[in-house]
Design an enzyme around this catalytic site. Structure first.
Site, PDB file in Angstrom:
ATOM      1  N   HIS B  13       0.864  -1.161   0.000  1.00 46.90           N
ATOM      2  CA  HIS B  13       0.000   0.000   0.000  1.00 46.90           C
ATOM      3  C   HIS B  13       0.906   1.218   0.000  1.00 46.90           C
ATOM      4  O   HIS B  13       1.781   1.324   0.844  1.00 46.90           O
ATOM      5  CB  HIS B  13      -0.854  -0.021   1.275  1.00 46.90           C
ATOM      6  CG  HIS B  13      -1.703   1.195   1.455  1.00 46.90           C
ATOM      7  ND1 HIS B  13      -1.444   2.148   2.398  1.00 46.90           N
ATOM      8  CD2 HIS B  13      -2.790   1.607   0.791  1.00 46.90           C
ATOM      9  CE1 HIS B  13      -2.356   3.099   2.316  1.00 46.90           C
ATOM     10  NE2 HIS B  13      -3.183   2.798   1.357  1.00 46.90           N
ATOM     11  N   HIS B 131       9.373  -4.567   9.659  1.00 44.27           N
ATOM     12  CA  HIS B 131       8.381  -3.527   9.403  1.00 44.27           C
ATOM     13  C   HIS B 131       8.367  -2.473  10.521  1.00 44.27           C
ATOM     14  O   HIS B 131       8.463  -1.271  10.261  1.00 44.27           O
ATOM     15  CB  HIS B 131       7.018  -4.197   9.259  1.00 44.27           C
ATOM     16  CG  HIS B 131       5.926  -3.304   8.783  1.00 44.27           C
ATOM     17  ND1 HIS B 131       5.439  -3.339   7.503  1.00 44.27           N
ATOM     18  CD2 HIS B 131       5.212  -2.350   9.424  1.00 44.27           C
ATOM     19  CE1 HIS B 131       4.478  -2.448   7.371  1.00 44.27           C
ATOM     20  NE2 HIS B 131       4.310  -1.828   8.518  1.00 44.27           N
ATOM     21  N   HIS B 135       9.478   1.576  10.888  1.00 41.78           N
ATOM     22  CA  HIS B 135       8.662   2.654  11.465  1.00 41.78           C
ATOM     23  C   HIS B 135       9.423   3.360  12.598  1.00 41.78           C
ATOM     24  O   HIS B 135       9.466   4.590  12.665  1.00 41.78           O
ATOM     25  CB  HIS B 135       7.355   2.098  12.027  1.00 41.78           C
ATOM     26  CG  HIS B 135       6.281   1.878  10.998  1.00 41.78           C
ATOM     27  ND1 HIS B 135       5.986   2.785  10.014  1.00 41.78           N
ATOM     28  CD2 HIS B 135       5.408   0.838  10.817  1.00 41.78           C
ATOM     29  CE1 HIS B 135       4.984   2.317   9.269  1.00 41.78           C
ATOM     30  NE2 HIS B 135       4.622   1.140   9.733  1.00 41.78           N
ATOM     31  N   ASP B 337       3.041   3.444   5.802  1.00 38.55           N
ATOM     32  CA  ASP B 337       4.059   2.532   5.295  1.00 38.55           C
ATOM     33  C   ASP B 337       4.997   3.170   4.276  1.00 38.55           C
ATOM     34  O   ASP B 337       6.108   2.681   4.074  1.00 38.55           O
ATOM     35  CB  ASP B 337       3.399   1.280   4.718  1.00 38.55           C
ATOM     36  CG  ASP B 337       2.909   0.368   5.839  1.00 38.55           C
ATOM     37  OD1 ASP B 337       3.223   0.660   7.018  1.00 38.55           O
ATOM     38  OD2 ASP B 337       2.219  -0.617   5.544  1.00 38.55           O
ATOM     39  N   ARG B 425       0.155  14.448   3.816  1.00 36.25           N
ATOM     40  CA  ARG B 425      -0.384  15.796   3.965  1.00 36.25           C
ATOM     41  C   ARG B 425       0.322  16.782   3.042  1.00 36.25           C
ATOM     42  O   ARG B 425       1.524  16.681   2.803  1.00 36.25           O
ATOM     43  CB  ARG B 425      -0.227  16.289   5.403  1.00 36.25           C
ATOM     44  CG  ARG B 425      -0.833  15.401   6.478  1.00 36.25           C
ATOM     45  CD  ARG B 425      -2.308  15.664   6.671  1.00 36.25           C
ATOM     46  NE  ARG B 425      -3.114  14.944   5.698  1.00 36.25           N
ATOM     47  CZ  ARG B 425      -3.484  13.680   5.800  1.00 36.25           C
ATOM     48  NH1 ARG B 425      -3.154  12.993   6.848  1.00 36.25           N
ATOM     49  NH2 ARG B 425      -4.206  13.109   4.864  1.00 36.25           N
ATOM     50  N   ARG B 524      -6.867  21.013  12.824  1.00 40.32           N
ATOM     51  CA  ARG B 524      -5.659  20.214  12.550  1.00 40.32           C
ATOM     52  C   ARG B 524      -4.538  21.166  12.190  1.00 40.32           C
ATOM     53  O   ARG B 524      -4.314  21.480  11.023  1.00 40.32           O
ATOM     54  CB  ARG B 524      -5.911  19.279  11.378  1.00 40.32           C
ATOM     55  CG  ARG B 524      -6.978  18.300  11.669  1.00 40.32           C
ATOM     56  CD  ARG B 524      -7.354  17.503  10.458  1.00 40.32           C
ATOM     57  NE  ARG B 524      -8.492  16.677  10.808  1.00 40.32           N
ATOM     58  CZ  ARG B 524      -9.084  15.831  10.004  1.00 40.32           C
ATOM     59  NH1 ARG B 524      -8.645  15.697   8.774  1.00 40.32           N
ATOM     60  NH2 ARG B 524     -10.098  15.119  10.409  1.00 40.32           N
ATOM     61  N   SER B 556      -4.856  19.831   0.430  1.00 42.09           N
ATOM     62  CA  SER B 556      -3.967  19.271  -0.573  1.00 42.09           C
ATOM     63  C   SER B 556      -4.406  19.657  -1.988  1.00 42.09           C
ATOM     64  O   SER B 556      -5.590  19.802  -2.273  1.00 42.09           O
ATOM     65  CB  SER B 556      -3.917  17.758  -0.438  1.00 42.09           C
ATOM     66  OG  SER B 556      -5.221  17.236  -0.459  1.00 42.09           O
TER      67      SER B 556
HETATM   68 FE   FE2 Z   1       2.978  -0.201   8.988  1.00 40.41          FE
END
Ligand code: FE2
Lengths: 56, 611
Positions: B13, B131, B135, B337, B425, B524, B556
């Protein structure tokens, strides 16, 4: 054909293996454990994934 | 150049590539921005080409390629999941096993082949990272903190779904983890799916829906779905979920628990979806808060770094910041990701002893997350002249002043400046801007520009030095990942005209900056300092000078379902297709009224898939 073979493998191998595995230990560890106060899996010391330079 | 490492995340993804020079990110981009396919999961060939081009190097100059997750470990988890799900899950087995056996298991080989096919030099050795390691590295190493607690919370990678780390200097140590299927990210995704939104991208919409509802299902979630310990660790009751045995997230049990079948994707939003969103949001925040308290306790640190898809939950992040568990929070702007590409590369350079030299500056190493392609005025001018597009060219001061005046007059402005943002963003490099004081701005922008649901809120960009005057925020939020309340002095008394619920709440003017004030008086916030994006900072300054207001609406630069624009040509197309009044690209100002009629494509809206 492939799907048929996969279905056979699933029924004859995966299903029995799954039931046996769950008798020994649930691969997905689903049981709720009221007696524990945490669900952490602690990482053994020294098994850090990123070590970087140790000299500081 | 010291030690160049290329990071890659792909095949799940939002594929991405990132190039790191001795621990410093120098280029990073998501593949979707080049292929124009939203959340493109294919090998990030174009992003890799961009990263190498940006540094003026080939693969021969790169010393290692870092891949963001361990396919063989992930496959073992998939196998264990088949076993754990029997006798249900045959269909999932038949659908997912063949690709694993034919190529997924050999992902590093696949990456090597795809890189070699680019013809950009010899492929260096590939280092496979975990993974959550990716991160965590993306959260800690570029952060401005000498030491910090690090929390990574997402759907799932290999086994880990939540990990806690301790970062000190150039070291990062894992302390503990939670494992699949017990996942806060997947719990949130299950509700996203149940409310009729797309998993892996609709989560942001669900969060936007939450303030319109009442959390009347929260107790049911706590009672039935999640066994939450005081330290924030948890298990999910898998009898209510389907994601471990099939291709969907929820099934009958979930329907019985939450009063009927799931909402169909384009069906009407009802009170139930608002309330479900509010409920799962409340539980998510509770888990995040407890995990943060534990992180503080186990590390003794006063600062927290966050990454993983759940760290894009800026409402939850805001609650964390507000609760004051930590003195300060830093969130990786590409927390999903895509950011794994950067983290994997940083894990490799850290292992090789790279120093975090940016610490001396007191700022983070992300350069405002402006790590994507830039276009020079010469390139932009050549494009505009080549297509006989009318424009005015201006120096920065004049441009800022002119655009600020147009904005104050109610114009909507497309803003394309410098390097493109890395992460989901838009931060003032590929943005659409408007006047937040205008009460009609939110619905105008949603319906006429973005062609999307009217409930979706917009974010304010505010001059960092004035952030505290307008928002209840006591730290920087450069990446729009913290929600904060609008400050009291800017709130307006809301006249009670009967009890309004659901989307009716939208029509109430709640503050002096209504276009960016959510129904619960939150916003935000993106704080903009003078360093990373001088053009955007100058524009905010000019708007403040002209109107007294240091805030702009920042959304955006895209329409619903389309990736954010990258090139000047894409910006121009989006400008012409929508009701944006002015377009700024570099030093060039384009007025819609002066443009030749747009005839290129009439049916473009059917070409872009709904998000
Ligand atoms: Fe992840």
């Amino acid at each position: 054909m492939r799907n048929f073979l996969l279905a056979v493998v699933y029924l004859l191998v995966v299903v029995p293996a799954g039931f046996v595995a769950r008798l020994v230990r649930d691969p997905l560890d689903r049981a709720v454990r009221p007696e524990q106060d945490s669900y952490w899996h602690y990482t053994p010391v020294g098994r850090a994934a990123v070590t970087g330079s140790v000299t500081r | 150049m010291t030690d160049l490492v290329l990071g890659i995340s792909a095949y799940y993804h939002d594929s991405a590539a990132a190039l790191v020079d001795g621990g410093r990110p120098i280029a990073a981009a998501q593949e979707e921005r080049f292929t124009r396919r939203r959340h493109d999961r294919s090998f990030p060939a174009r992003a890799v080409q961009y990263c190498l081009r940006a540094a003026g190097v080939t693969l021969d100059d790169v010393t290692a390629v870092a891949y963001y997750e361990d396919a063989s470990l992930k496959f073992r988890r998939v196998l264990a999941t088949y076993l754990g799900a029997v006798p249900r899950g045959r269909q999932s087995f038949q659908a997912t096993l063949p690709p694993w056996l034919s190529w997924k298991l050999r992902t590093p080989r696949q990456v090597e082949r795809e890189l070699a096919a680019l013809g950009l030099g010899t492929v260096p050795p590939i280092s496979v990272r975990k993974h959550h390691e990716s991160h965590a590295a993306s959260a800690f190493f570029p952060s401005p903190y000498e030491s910090a607690a690090v929390l990574c919370i997402d759907g799932v990678g290999e086994w880990a779904t939540t990990t806690l780390w301790h970062g000190r200097g150039d070291r990062l140590d894992q302390l503990a983890e939670l494992r699949f299927p017990h996942s806060l990210g997947l719990l949130y995704s299950a509700f996203t799916y149940f409310c009729g939104f797309k998993v892996d991208s609709g989560e942001y919409k669900l969060m936007g829906l939450a303030p319109y509802g009442r959390p009347r299902f929260a107790d049911r979630i706590r009672e039935k779905l999640i066994d939450l310990k005081p330290d924030g660790t948890f298990k999910l009751d898998m009898r209510y979920f389907e994601y471990h045995r099939g291709q969907v997230m929820t099934g009958r049990g979930f329907e019985r628990l939450f009063d009927g079948p799931r909402r169909s994707p384009e069906g009407a939003l009802t009170e139930r979806e608002f309330d479900l969103a509010a409920s799962v949001q409340q539980v998510t925040e509770e888990v995040m808060l407890r995990l943060a308290a534990t992180a503080r306790e186990l590390t003794g640190e006063r600062r927290l770094c966050l990454a993983g898809g759940v760290a894009l939950n800026c409402v939850g992040n805001g609650k964390l910041a507000e609760a004051g568990v930590f003195d300060e929070i830093w969130i990786q702007p590409a927390a999903g990701d895509a950011g794994g590409a950067l983290g994997a590369a940083l894990a490799v350079t850290a292992e090789r002893g790279a120093r975090r030299e940016h610490l001396a500056t007191g700022r983070d190493a992300m350069a405002g997350s402006l790590l994507g392609p830039a276009y020079s005025d010469a390139e932009i001018g050549a494009y505009l002249d080549g297509h006989a597009i009318p424009y005015r060219r201006m120096e920065r001061d004049e441009l800022s002043r002119t655009v600020a005046e147009k904005l104050a007059d109610g114009a909507i402005v497309g803003w394309h400046q410098g390097r493109m943002e890395f992460g989901p963003r838009a931060l003032g490099a590929r943005s659409i801007l408007g006047d937040p004081r205008n009460p009609d701005m939110q619905s105008t922008m949603n319906l006429k520009i973005k062609f999307r649901e009217s409930f979706r809120p917009f974010a304010p960009a505010v001059l960092a030095e004035h952030a505290k005057d307008y928002f209840e925020i006591n730290q920087e939020s450069p990446y729009m990942l913290l929600v904060a309340g609008v400050a009291d002095q800017h709130r307006l008394e809301v006249r009670s005209g009967g009890e309004r619920t659901g989307l009716d709440l939208l029509k109430v003017r709640r503050s002096t900056i209504p276009a960016v004030t959510h129904v619960d008086h939150s916003a935000r916030v993106q704080t903009v300092g003078p360093d990373v994006n001088p053009a955007f900072h100058a524009l905010l300054g000019a708007f403040k000078e002209h109107t007294g207001c240091p805030v702009l609406v920042n959304t955006s630069f895209n329409v619903r379902g389309e990736p954010i624009v990258n090139t000047p040509a894409e910006a121009y197309t989006c400008f012409m297709r929508t009701n944006v009044d002015y377009l700024v690209i570099g030093s060039f100002l384009l007025d819609k009224a002066e443009q030749p009629p747009w005839t290129a494509d009439d049916n473009w809206r059917t070409e872009i898939p709904l998000d």
